[in-house]
Write a protein that holds these residues in place. Structure first.
Motif, PDB file in Angstrom:
ATOM      1  N   SER A   1       0.860  -1.185   0.000  1.00  0.00           N
ATOM      2  CA  SER A   1       0.000   0.000   0.000  1.00  0.00           C
ATOM      3  C   SER A   1       0.893   1.232   0.000  1.00  0.00           C
ATOM      4  O   SER A   1       2.078   1.156   0.351  1.00  0.00           O
ATOM      5  CB  SER A   1      -0.913   0.004   1.229  1.00  0.00           C
ATOM      6  N   PRO A   2       0.370   2.405  -0.388  1.00  0.00           N
ATOM      7  CA  PRO A   2       1.209   3.600  -0.504  1.00  0.00           C
ATOM      8  C   PRO A   2       1.904   4.016   0.787  1.00  0.00           C
ATOM      9  O   PRO A   2       2.917   4.724   0.737  1.00  0.00           O
ATOM     10  CB  PRO A   2       0.204   4.679  -0.950  1.00  0.00           C
ATOM     11  N   GLU A   3       1.400   3.581   1.934  1.00  0.00           N
ATOM     12  CA  GLU A   3       2.007   3.974   3.213  1.00  0.00           C
ATOM     13  C   GLU A   3       3.230   3.136   3.566  1.00  0.00           C
ATOM     14  O   GLU A   3       3.949   3.450   4.515  1.00  0.00           O
ATOM     15  CB  GLU A   3       0.980   3.844   4.348  1.00  0.00           C
ATOM     16  N   ASP A   4       3.481   2.058   2.810  1.00  0.00           N
ATOM     17  CA  ASP A   4       4.561   1.134   3.159  1.00  0.00           C
ATOM     18  C   ASP A   4       5.920   1.640   2.674  1.00  0.00           C
ATOM     19  O   ASP A   4       6.025   2.351   1.675  1.00  0.00           O
ATOM     20  CB  ASP A   4       4.310  -0.243   2.543  1.00  0.00           C
ATOM     21  N   LEU A   5       6.964   1.244   3.394  1.00  0.00           N
ATOM     22  CA  LEU A   5       8.343   1.435   2.945  1.00  0.00           C
ATOM     23  C   LEU A   5       8.870   0.085   2.463  1.00  0.00           C
ATOM     24  O   LEU A   5       8.583  -0.946   3.080  1.00  0.00           O
ATOM     25  CB  LEU A   5       9.237   1.950   4.066  1.00  0.00           C
TER      26      LEU A   5
END
Length: 483
Positions: free
Chosen positions: A72-76
């Motif tokens: 998801s876009p929040e992941d690193l």
């Protein structure tokens, strides 16, 4: 709530365990701040156990697209693999994730937000990177496990020639352990020889007879990082390949003999050799090993300044924290209503300290100046917002094909890495505005503004003297800069 961090890497008896070892080291540096998941296609059972014992999540995958499907876009995301290409990196960025690449080969274009490479003597300009890419290069960012970080802090002095450690990593498919042991055994100066073999080592029987016949030889197999650090601390000389174990050995204070035996070790070998980090055994042939040992024994062992200082965990944690902060950081255009705010910042004593213009600022003059900037088509001017609150400003004055940066950060937010976040967001904004036809981005910095100097350098800007100051320049459309 902790941010989720995925680490995509592999290891086996064929490709070695170095990627896994340094990724586990990275995970332990970041454990307090991230929910860490390892995604692997190839990995020994013993390393799976180590990952789970450290309370990290292990995610077995059969294809690389399996990882893409859960992001998801929040992941690193951290990638440490020679096999994954630029298109895979691009797919991760298209999801919206922050991407970190551990890359010591710099052979292909990268779309990473941050590149980690603890090899010495490496320049950002060796990478085909993006204008927004930051670089954490050199031994100051050493990816080594906690016991070796602790060992580096001790800065142990070395004396004598009596003990030697031989270790060729987790697999040693060519059995160079035995080659090195045969050579070292011919030198009577070594009173104790430690052999350490890794989890994927497949030549145990070849060592058994030698170990049983030589009282001064000890053999440890698949030992812990703590035990390895202890072995290194007891050794005067370490014989290791130009891989992750070389960086760990450098923490011990022992002298090093190193070399390379596969192509992907070449950059590490050549750069550490350039830094005079070891006596070279070149390709680890018996002849070259013999010469390296003789060179070691014939020279006075003057203590050199350590390449690894044991503080890389703190440095790396700050950079990852900065990547997380970007999710709460935005730019908006300056308006006339920002006159009072920008005047307060520009007049602040701490900001004025590093301002090129030392004249006292009057509000009416500042308001007139701001009004001129707002109507100037060659000026791009932003307010930076962190969690919706104004924290600084960044301006680009367009001069032909060059965009000249001026930025400042509210002193209340100094020391949090937000200057780098603001610079990255500004670079992205200018590069995406194609109508500007910008080819270069530059900034003028006073030499004693060390924080700003380091920020520009971490983005790969080239430094040159301009009068009494530094001019930092990035050519954003050359062969090593893409967008």
């Amino acid at each position: 709530m902790k941010s989720k961090l995925y680490i995509r890497t592999d290891g086996s008896s064929t490709i070695g365990l170095g990627h896994l070892v340094r990724c586990i080291a990275l995970a332990k540096m970041l454990d307090n701040s991230f929910d860490i998941h390892f995604a692997c296609k190839q990995i020994p059972d013993s390393i799976i156990s180590e990952i789970r014992d450290a309370s990290f999540v292990f995610l077995p995958i059969e294809t690389d697209n399996e990882l893409l499907s859960v992001l998801s876009p929040e992941d690193l995301i951290v990638i440490d693999s020679y096999e994954l290409d630029s298109d895979y990196q691009k797919a991760i960025k298209e999801i919206g994730c922050q991407l970190v690449c551990i890359d010591d080969l710099h052979e292909k274009p990268t779309f990473a937000d941050l590149i980690l490479n603890h090899t010495p003597c490496v320049s950002p300009h060796e990478y085909d990177a993006q204008p927004y890419t930051q670089f954490a290069l050199g031994p100051s960012y050493a990816l080594i496990r906690p016991p070796f970080l602790e060992l580096a802090r001790k800065n142990r002095p070395q004396a004598g020639n009596g003990s030697v450690l031989i270790c060729f990593g987790g697999s040693d498919s060519r059995n160079l352990t035995k080659v090195a042991l045969n050579v070292v055994s011919t030198f009577s100066q070594f009173k104790k020889i430690y052999i350490v073999t890794g989890a994927a080592y497949g030549h145990q029987e070849s060592l058994a007879e030698i170990v049983s016949q030589q009282a001064n030889v000890g053999h440890d197999h698949n030992i812990s990082a703590e035990e390895m650090a202890q072995r290194m601390s007891e050794s005067n000389l370490c014989i290791v390949p130009a891989s992750g174990i070389l960086t760990e050995a450098l923490t011990s204070g022992a002298k090093i003999i190193s070399g390379m035996y596969v192509d992907n070790q070449r950059f590490v070998f050549e750069n550490y050799k350039k830094a005079n980090a070891f006596f070279s055994a070149e390709n680890f042939s018996e002849e070259n090993l013999f010469v390296a040992v003789e060179n070691y024994l014939s020279q006075e062992h003057v203590s050199n300044a350590p390449l690894v200082d044991g503080k890389s965990g703190e440095r790396i944690s700050k950079l990852f924290h900065q990547l997380v902060q970007e999710q709460n950081f935005q730019l908006r255009r300056v308006t006339s209503e920002d006159a009072e705010l920008t005047f307060q910042w520009a007049s602040d004593e701490k900001v004025r300290q590093y301002s090129l213009n030392k004249n006292t600022i009057q509000f009416n003059d500042h308001a007139a100046w701001l009004s001129g900037k707002l109507t100037d088509p060659k000026c791009i001017f932003y307010i930076a917002l962190f969690y919706g609150k104004p924290v600084g400003s960044i301006r680009f004055d367009l001069r032909g094909e060059e965009a000249v940066i001026s930025y400042l950060l509210d002193p209340d937010y100094h020391g949090q890495g937000l200057g780098a976040v603001m610079l990255k967001k500004g670079i992205l904004s200018v590069c995406e505005a194609s109508e500007n036809n910008i080819q270069r981005i530059s900034g003028i910095v006073m030499p004693d503004n060390i924080s700003s100097c380091k920020t520009f350098e971490r983005f790969g800007f080239e430094k040159a003297l301009e009068g009494e100051n530094y001019k930092y320049t990035m050519n954003i459309h050359d062969e090593n800069r893409n967008i």
